[in-house]
Design an enzyme around this catalytic site. Structure first.
Site, short mmCIF file in Angstrom:
data_model
loop_
_atom_site.label_atom_id
_atom_site.label_comp_id
_atom_site.label_asym_id
_atom_site.label_seq_id
_atom_site.Cartn_x
_atom_site.Cartn_y
_atom_site.Cartn_z
N LYS A 83 6.98 -13.04 27.15
CA LYS A 83 7.20 -12.14 26.02
C LYS A 83 7.26 -10.68 26.46
CE LYS A 83 4.93 -15.45 22.95
NZ LYS A 83 3.73 -15.76 22.13
N HIS B 139 2.15 -10.89 16.92
CA HIS B 139 2.69 -12.16 17.38
C HIS B 139 4.19 -12.25 17.11
CE1 HIS B 139 3.68 -16.50 17.17
NE2 HIS B 139 2.92 -16.52 18.25
N GLU C 173 0.83 -1.21 0.00
CA GLU C 173 0.00 0.00 0.00
C GLU C 173 0.86 1.26 0.00
OE1 GLU C 173 -3.28 0.58 -0.15
OE2 GLU C 173 -3.78 -1.53 -0.39
#
Length: 333
Positions: A294, A253, A131
């Site tokens: 994480k 993720h 884009e």
């Protein structure tokens, strides 16, 4: 009746607990003082609901920036690392976003951050790449969600890009070089050596072009494993790290998983409208990432439940751009 009243009092008139000294008192901005945008935003922290989350997100990002501004002391072993892995600052800032952010006017906000090297690593989807390049050829216009797909289909034009390198990140860097357009996010990423990872680079019109290229010129290979190794290694070698993620899914993720390799990120700001009850990655609250390692257990990450097109430019205006000064050429001083 008296007994009933006594019982009611026992349940209703419960002794209040003393509030801690650092408790935030709810108070909004008084417009009798005039319209002062910075002061309005400053009061978000004490407003409640998502406004308070916004205020806490400002604090998170400014902590990232403060850490990032500190000189980094490299060990002899770190000095020997490939420049792409060598920590550039005391806090590596990862920026992730979905393709609709680039389709929207958020593209210019992201480009600003890349142009002035305010972030260190980008992860996005295939649409988040193409884009940007499409807009270099022609503008995107404000449309309508009710437009019919059958009417739009004949109007779609594919733009073929050249450059056959080894990994998606190298392909993106090459396209950024070739586009040679200062309106492009990835032109500035190429120029400022900000790695851009798009593990699902084939999930879009770029994938269509690669499909056609594979038939006309067999032999092209894009090594995704090399990119995952690079992204995870950048995180693993970081002194500290912060995550700013618009949306969920793949970018969120992959950035989370990369920071898993260093024992968790130190800071985190997440902006999306996803809820946790549907089991999506975007809907997962920051504490879910803490359970995986994480995000560090000592961190205070913030999620803003909001449309990023409303929130992110305002957030950048109060953080990265707050004390930004440029010369006549638009370069940071």
């Amino acid at each position: 009746m008296a007994d009933a009243a006594t019982k009611a009092e026992q349940h209703v008139w419960v002794k209040s607990m003393d509030m801690p000294d650092d408790a935030i008192k709810i108070k909004g901005f008084d417009f009798n003082k005039g319209v002062k945008l910075d002061e309005v935003v400053k009061h978000f922290l004490t407003t409640g609901f998502q406004a308070s989350n916004f205020g806490m997100a400002i604090e998170q990002i400014n902590k990232m920036r403060e850490h990032r501004s500190k000189p980094v002391n490299l060990s002899p072993e770190e000095e020997k690392l490939d420049p792409i892995y060598r920590p550039r600052s005391d806090c590596t800032i990862f920026l992730g976003y979905t393709s609709n952010m680039v389709s929207s006017g958020i593209r210019e906000t992201i480009r600003f951050l890349a142009q002035h090297r305010m972030i260190d690593c980008i992860v996005t989807t295939a649409g988040g790449i193409e884009e940007d390049f499409i807009k270099c050829f022609a503008p995107t216009y404000l449309g309508d969600f009710s437009l019919k797909g059958k009417d739009l289909r004949p109007k779609v034009c594919e733009q073929k890009q050249h450059g056959t390198l080894w990994t998606p990140s190298k392909l993106i860097a090459r396209l950024g070089k070739e586009i040679d357009n200062e309106e492009s996010i990835y032109y500035w990423c190429y120029k400022n050596e900000i790695p851009v990872f798009s593990p699902a680079i084939t999930d879009g019109s770029i994938g269509d072009l690669l499909f056609l290229h594979a038939y006309r010129n067999p032999g092209l290979v894009l090594d995704i494993v090399e990119d995952i190794k690079m992204m995870n290694s950048i995180a693993a070698h970081s002194k500290h790290s912060g995550m700013i993620i618009l949306g969920g899914g793949l970018p969120k993720h992959h950035i989370h998983n990369a920071n898993f390799m260093k024992g968790g990120a130190d800071y985190g700001v997440f902006i999306n409208t996803a809820q946790e009850f549907d089991g999506s990655d975007g809907g997962a609250r920051p504490d879910e990432a803490v359970s995986w390692g994480k995000i560090k257990s000592s961190a205070t990450p913030v999620k803003i439940f909001a449309d990023a097109t409303l929130v992110f430019p305002l957030l950048v205006s109060q953080t990265f751009a707050k004390d930004f000064k440029s010369d006549s050429n638009g370069q940071e001083r």
